[in-house]
Design a protein around this motif. Structure first.
Motif, PDB file in Angstrom:
ATOM      1  N   VAL A 137       0.843  -1.203   0.000  1.00 15.14           N
ATOM      2  CA  VAL A 137       0.000   0.000   0.000  1.00 15.14           C
ATOM      3  C   VAL A 137       0.877   1.251   0.000  1.00 15.14           C
ATOM      4  CG1 VAL A 137      -1.714   1.293   1.287  1.00 15.14           C
ATOM      5  CG2 VAL A 137      -1.872  -1.184   1.162  1.00 15.14           C
ATOM      6  N   ALA A 138       1.922   1.234   0.831  1.00 10.18           N
ATOM      7  CA  ALA A 138       2.825   2.380   0.874  1.00 10.18           C
ATOM      8  C   ALA A 138       3.505   2.568  -0.477  1.00 10.18           C
ATOM      9  CB  ALA A 138       3.866   2.186   1.976  1.00 10.18           C
ATOM     10  N   ILE A 141       1.011   4.154  -2.984  1.00  7.61           N
ATOM     11  CA  ILE A 141       0.781   5.590  -2.786  1.00  7.61           C
ATOM     12  C   ILE A 141       2.016   6.385  -3.201  1.00  7.61           C
ATOM     13  CG2 ILE A 141       0.283   7.371  -1.072  1.00  7.61           C
ATOM     14  CD1 ILE A 141      -1.301   5.222   0.486  1.00  7.61           C
ATOM     15  N   LEU A 142       3.196   5.890  -2.811  1.00  8.32           N
ATOM     16  CA  LEU A 142       4.443   6.583  -3.172  1.00  8.32           C
ATOM     17  C   LEU A 142       4.562   6.729  -4.687  1.00  8.32           C
ATOM     18  CD1 LEU A 142       7.197   7.755  -2.388  1.00  8.32           C
ATOM     19  CD2 LEU A 142       8.093   5.432  -2.294  1.00  8.32           C
ATOM     20  N   ILE A 144       2.165   6.638  -6.910  1.00  5.00           N
ATOM     21  CA  ILE A 144       1.160   7.541  -7.484  1.00  5.00           C
ATOM     22  C   ILE A 144       1.787   8.923  -7.616  1.00  5.00           C
ATOM     23  CG2 ILE A 144      -0.990   8.768  -7.022  1.00  5.00           C
ATOM     24  CD1 ILE A 144      -2.057   6.209  -5.744  1.00  5.00           C
ATOM     25  N   PHE A 145       2.563   9.321  -6.598  1.00  2.48           N
ATOM     26  CA  PHE A 145       3.187  10.645  -6.640  1.00  2.48           C
ATOM     27  C   PHE A 145       4.388  10.678  -7.575  1.00  2.48           C
ATOM     28  CE2 PHE A 145       0.861  10.826  -2.600  1.00  2.48           C
ATOM     29  CZ  PHE A 145       0.080  11.927  -2.897  1.00  2.48           C
ATOM     30  N   ILE A 146       5.098   9.547  -7.672  1.00  4.97           N
ATOM     31  CA  ILE A 146       6.239   9.512  -8.587  1.00  4.97           C
ATOM     32  C   ILE A 146       5.771   9.665 -10.032  1.00  4.97           C
ATOM     33  CG2 ILE A 146       7.979   7.944  -9.561  1.00  4.97           C
ATOM     34  CD1 ILE A 146       8.560   7.058  -6.694  1.00  4.97           C
ATOM     35  N   PHE A 151       3.995  17.217 -10.560  1.00  7.51           N
ATOM     36  CA  PHE A 151       5.227  17.356  -9.784  1.00  7.51           C
ATOM     37  C   PHE A 151       5.911  16.004  -9.536  1.00  7.51           C
ATOM     38  CE2 PHE A 151       1.433  17.498  -7.082  1.00  7.51           C
ATOM     39  CZ  PHE A 151       1.580  16.298  -6.407  1.00  7.51           C
ATOM     40  N   GLY A 152       5.589  14.999 -10.353  1.00  7.22           N
ATOM     41  CA  GLY A 152       6.135  13.657 -10.125  1.00  7.22           C
ATOM     42  C   GLY A 152       7.619  13.550 -10.409  1.00  7.22           C
ATOM     43  N   LEU A 153       8.259  12.583  -9.715  1.00  8.75           N
ATOM     44  CA  LEU A 153       9.693  12.360  -9.874  1.00  8.75           C
ATOM     45  C   LEU A 153      10.052  11.991 -11.306  1.00  8.75           C
ATOM     46  CD1 LEU A 153      12.563  11.730  -8.667  1.00  8.75           C
ATOM     47  CD2 LEU A 153      11.726   9.444  -8.198  1.00  8.75           C
ATOM     48  N   LEU A 154       9.250  11.121 -11.915  1.00 14.09           N
ATOM     49  CA  LEU A 154       9.567  10.629 -13.258  1.00 14.09           C
ATOM     50  C   LEU A 154       9.588  11.775 -14.270  1.00 14.09           C
ATOM     51  CD1 LEU A 154      10.213   8.234 -15.005  1.00 14.09           C
ATOM     52  CD2 LEU A 154       7.773   7.830 -15.294  1.00 14.09           C
ATOM     53  N   GLY A 156      10.029  14.855 -13.574  1.00 13.95           N
ATOM     54  CA  GLY A 156      11.155  15.703 -13.206  1.00 13.95           C
ATOM     55  C   GLY A 156      12.449  15.185 -13.811  1.00 13.95           C
ATOM     56  N   LEU A 157      12.667  13.870 -13.722  1.00  9.97           N
ATOM     57  CA  LEU A 157      13.879  13.276 -14.281  1.00  9.97           C
ATOM     58  C   LEU A 157      13.906  13.434 -15.793  1.00  9.97           C
ATOM     59  CD1 LEU A 157      14.273   9.943 -12.247  1.00  9.97           C
ATOM     60  CD2 LEU A 157      15.651  12.011 -12.077  1.00  9.97           C
ATOM     61  N   TRP A 187       9.932  -3.128  -9.493  1.00 13.50           N
ATOM     62  CA  TRP A 187      10.705  -2.435  -8.452  1.00 13.50           C
ATOM     63  C   TRP A 187      10.528  -3.138  -7.105  1.00 13.50           C
ATOM     64  CZ3 TRP A 187       9.453   0.452  -3.968  1.00 13.50           C
ATOM     65  CH2 TRP A 187      10.482   1.282  -3.484  1.00 13.50           C
ATOM     66  N   VAL A 255      -4.521  -0.321  -5.261  1.00  9.41           N
ATOM     67  CA  VAL A 255      -4.185   0.958  -4.637  1.00  9.41           C
ATOM     68  C   VAL A 255      -3.910   2.035  -5.686  1.00  9.41           C
ATOM     69  CG1 VAL A 255      -2.504   2.153  -3.186  1.00  9.41           C
ATOM     70  CG2 VAL A 255      -3.277  -0.127  -2.554  1.00  9.41           C
TER      71      VAL A 255
ATOM     72  N   PHE B  20      17.909   3.465  -8.737  1.00 10.31           N
ATOM     73  CA  PHE B  20      16.639   2.825  -9.080  1.00 10.31           C
ATOM     74  C   PHE B  20      15.905   2.365  -7.818  1.00 10.31           C
ATOM     75  CE2 PHE B  20      14.487  -1.271 -10.156  1.00 10.31           C
ATOM     76  CZ  PHE B  20      13.470  -0.740 -10.928  1.00 10.31           C
ATOM     77  N   PRO B  43       9.709  21.092  -5.527  1.00 15.54           N
ATOM     78  CA  PRO B  43       9.508  19.726  -5.034  1.00 15.54           C
ATOM     79  C   PRO B  43      10.805  18.920  -4.890  1.00 15.54           C
ATOM     80  CG  PRO B  43       8.683  19.980  -7.279  1.00 15.54           C
ATOM     81  CD  PRO B  43       9.030  21.332  -6.788  1.00 15.54           C
ATOM     82  N   TRP B  44      11.902  19.364  -5.548  1.00 10.70           N
ATOM     83  CA  TRP B  44      13.099  18.521  -5.604  1.00 10.70           C
ATOM     84  C   TRP B  44      14.165  18.868  -4.582  1.00 10.70           C
ATOM     85  CZ3 TRP B  44      11.687  14.558  -7.761  1.00 10.70           C
ATOM     86  CH2 TRP B  44      10.764  14.612  -8.793  1.00 10.70           C
ATOM     87  N   PRO B 223      -1.605  -0.928   6.785  1.00 14.88           N
ATOM     88  CA  PRO B 223      -1.834  -0.685   5.349  1.00 14.88           C
ATOM     89  C   PRO B 223      -3.159   0.028   5.080  1.00 14.88           C
ATOM     90  CG  PRO B 223      -0.974  -2.881   5.668  1.00 14.88           C
ATOM     91  CD  PRO B 223      -1.239  -2.339   7.039  1.00 14.88           C
ATOM     92  N   LEU B 226      -2.812   3.692   6.082  1.00 10.79           N
ATOM     93  CA  LEU B 226      -2.078   4.522   5.123  1.00 10.79           C
ATOM     94  C   LEU B 226      -3.009   5.012   4.023  1.00 10.79           C
ATOM     95  CD1 LEU B 226       1.309   2.600   4.768  1.00 10.79           C
ATOM     96  CD2 LEU B 226       0.843   4.688   6.038  1.00 10.79           C
ATOM     97  N   ARG B 227      -3.941   4.158   3.626  1.00  7.98           N
ATOM     98  CA  ARG B 227      -4.915   4.590   2.608  1.00  7.98           C
ATOM     99  C   ARG B 227      -5.816   5.692   3.163  1.00  7.98           C
ATOM    100  NH1 ARG B 227      -8.787   1.169   0.535  1.00  7.98           N
ATOM    101  NH2 ARG B 227      -9.040   2.304  -1.391  1.00  7.98           N
ATOM    102  N   MET B 241       3.655  11.729   2.822  1.00  6.30           N
ATOM    103  CA  MET B 241       4.993  11.137   2.806  1.00  6.30           C
ATOM    104  C   MET B 241       5.469  10.833   4.227  1.00  6.30           C
ATOM    105  SD  MET B 241       5.803  10.623  -0.235  1.00  6.30           S
ATOM    106  CE  MET B 241       4.776  10.936  -1.645  1.00  6.30           C
ATOM    107  N   LEU B 244       3.755   7.643   5.192  1.00 10.09           N
ATOM    108  CA  LEU B 244       4.369   6.497   4.516  1.00 10.09           C
ATOM    109  C   LEU B 244       5.712   6.152   5.163  1.00 10.09           C
ATOM    110  CD1 LEU B 244       3.751   7.187   0.709  1.00 10.09           C
ATOM    111  CD2 LEU B 244       2.441   5.767   2.271  1.00 10.09           C
TER     112      LEU B 244
END
Lengths: 314, 273
Positions: A137-138, A141-142, A144-146, A151-154, A156-157, A187, A255, B20, B43-44, B223, B226-227, B241, B244
């Motif tokens: 679940v964590a 959710i993490l 979803i933001f990436i 503003f996602g990490l992906l 951004g990269l 992952w 999720v 990764f 954000p970074w 779990p 967290l939702r 965050m 999490l």
């Protein structure tokens, strides 16, 4: 002590069959006493449940009322004509294939790296393994933001290396959602296979490599002729785990996307959940879940038979 | 020097994989220390001043409740699993009887059964016996699905304990029950550790049974909690965050303390399956 044993066996020969029977009965009682508790729990929650799932699969039933309408196998006919079910089965198959092609090679590469002469390997290993300890679940959710479009990490990269044209809302898009989710599954599980492979590599006798060194074998030859063949059993075990795991996968998809957008990430398990607990079609939900069981069973039997044949040939 | 250069690709690959696997964690922890506006504007970047406000926010909510629920469930289920599986494995690994092989097979088949195939009957059964929306209602399914792998590990391990041990004990007039708890069980410690670690991780992170068999925040596990946060905090990304991070912390801490044991336990648990 030996004397004692001899005496005892001598006595046993002379005992009448009656006492023997009583003894036998006592032994059966002992066995039952030891196994029964586990067998009852397992029997009620697993074995009984599977039969009941098949039973419910023959009814039209919401699950909330007592109004069960017997349909026979009609639900299964409906299932065969259900496009969403086929879509979900297709996605499960895609997950099986991509998991085999990404998680296991990646796990193997990571495990091999752990044995290469790099400094700070302990640190590398600790970080490599972390994804597997995080709750699904964590992770969901993490990520979803990436994958977030703004503003996602992906994104951004991608922006950082000048690929702005590829930026998008990764799990909001029907074309990319399934791949985004599959990458997340990879992952999460690659570290798990890394651990399995690492344990197997530790078990390879050092002498084999020493002998190879004397013969002047190159690194690649060492890998191809010693490491890989000796890892084959664990690679096969991992493949079985990966295939079965992919067929019953649920948590992360539920999720992250809930099967959407527009069923593009639907799996058998998410579809079953939706039919059962959102649409209240417990009868049809049971049909889907019993089919999942039959598919997993069929695949397992095929793998085990294949493995048996392979072993027979060797 | 030449050796160093030849190792360059190895380092490159290792660091690439490090990014990764590790970058998502870094982003998660990094963001959790930021203020909302700071996250929005950049954000970074690293947080300008480490703020624990988000963590305070998480602790003000039901986080500790969820945490306790998960802990109770995992501990009780794991202990029950160990007792039931070890007992069942004793005759299965050390006695001859007709049904030995079929019963063992029945347990091992459990490894491939999708949980979803049992979900509806378990949901109905749990409601019928009045355990719906209670922690107690989750223990049964957790133990049942932990049994297959545990029985496999215990039987493997018990086969290697010399038979002479119990023969001499029997002669001393010791019954099977006492023999098992006094002599065999204490020898199982390594297998018990493996079973405990493997199942603890699985149950700690379990999601689908908790989702279906409970529905109030009183009984929610971590779990599920967290939702809840994800829904509640909605746009407060740093807050999510922080939740999490806190939710992942316990297992990570245990891992860094007992790394070797966990790694071994996991490998043994799955390979033998």
């Amino acid at each position: 002590m030996l004397e004692k044993v001899e005496k005892l066996s001598a006595q046993q020969v002379t005992t009448s069959t009656l006492i023997k029977k009583a003894k036998k009965r006592k032994e059966i009682l002992t066995i039952v006493g030891f196994i029964a508790p586990a067998l009852i729990v397992y029997g009620v929650y697993v074995v009984y449940s599977i039969f009941m799932t098949f039973y419910y699969s023959m009814f039209d039933w919401s699950g909330i009322d007592k109004n069960l309408v017997f349909l026979g196998l009609d639900n299964y006919i409906k299932l065969f004509q259900d496009d969403i079910f086929w879509k979900s089965l297709g996605n499960n198959s895609l997950l099986v294939i991509t998991s085999l092609l990404t998680q296991i090679p990646l796990g193997l590469i990571m495990a091999l790296l752990l044995f290469s002469p790099i400094r700070g390997m302990r640190f590398f290993r600790s970080i490599y393994f972390m994804p597997f300890l995080m709750s699904t679940v964590a992770i969901g959710i993490l990520f979803i933001f990436i994958y977030d479009g703004n503003f996602g990490l992906l994104n951004g990269l991608l922006g950082a290396i000048g690929l702005e044209s590829l930026q998008q809302a990764w799990i909001g898009n029907e074309q990319t959602a399934i791949w985004a989710v599959i990458a997340t599954v990879c992952w999460q599980f690659a570290p798990f296979y890394m651990i399995l492979f690492r344990a197997a590599i530790v078990g390879i006798p050092e002498e084999l490599y020493e002998a190879a060194d004397i013969d002047g074998a190159k690194k690649w030859q060492r890998f191809k002729n010693i490491t890989l063949p000796l890892l084959m059993p664990i690679i096969i075990t991992s493949s079985i785990l990966s295939i079965i795991g992919s067929l019953k996968y649920f948590d992360l998809i539920y999720v992250m996307t809930g099967g959407g957008p527009n069923n593009s990430t639907e799996l058998m398990a998410t579809y079953m959940y939706r039919q059962t607990f959102t649409n209240f079609n417990m009868g049809y939900g049971s049909t889907i879940s019993f089919s999942m069981f039959m598919i997993a069973l069929g695949v397992t039997v095929v793998i085990l038979l294949g493995d048996k044949r392979r072993r027979g040939e060797e | 020097m030449i050796k160093r250069i030849s190792q360059m690709p190895l380092y490159l690959l290792s660091i690439l994989l490090l990014l990764f696997t590790g970058l998502p964690f870094f982003i998660m922890v990094n963001t959790s220390f930021k203020q909302q506006f700071e996250f929005m504007s950049s954000p970074w970047s690293l947080p300008e001043n480490f703020s624990f406000a988000n963590y305070a926010l998480v602790f003000e909510s039901s986080f500790l409740k969820y945490f306790t629920n998960s802990l109770i469930l995992a501990v009780v289920s794991v202990v029950l699993t160990i007792v039931l599986a070890a007992m069942a494995s004793y005759p299965l690994s050390r006695m001859k009887f007709k049904l030995n092989r079929p019963i063992f097979l029945l347990f091992t088949v459990g490894m491939m059964i999708p949980i979803h195939t049992t979900l509806i009957p378990i949901y109905i059964l749990t409601s019928k016996i009045g355990l719906y929306d209670s922690l107690a209602g989750l223990i049964g399914p957790y133990v049942a699905f932990a049994l297959p792998v545990s029985v496999i590990i215990f039987t493997q391990f018990m086969k290697d304990i010399p038979k002479e041990l119990e023969e001499s004990a029997k002669i001393d007039g010791c019954g099977h029950f006492r023999l098992f708890w006094r002599i065999i069980f204490p020898l199982l410690t390594p297998a018990v550790a493996t079973v405990a670690i493997y199942n603890f991780i699985q149950i700690w992170n379990e999601f689908i049974f908790a989702l279906v068999l409970t529905n109030s925040s009183e009984t929610a596990t971590l779990p599920l909690g967290l939702r809840e946060f994800y829904g509640e905090f909605s746009v407060n990304v740093p807050g999510i965050m922080a939740a999490l991070t806190l939710g992942s912390l316990p297992l990570l801490l245990v891992y860094f303390v007992a790394q070797e044991k966990i790694v071994k336990g996991l490998a043994a648990g799955s390979v033998k399956g």
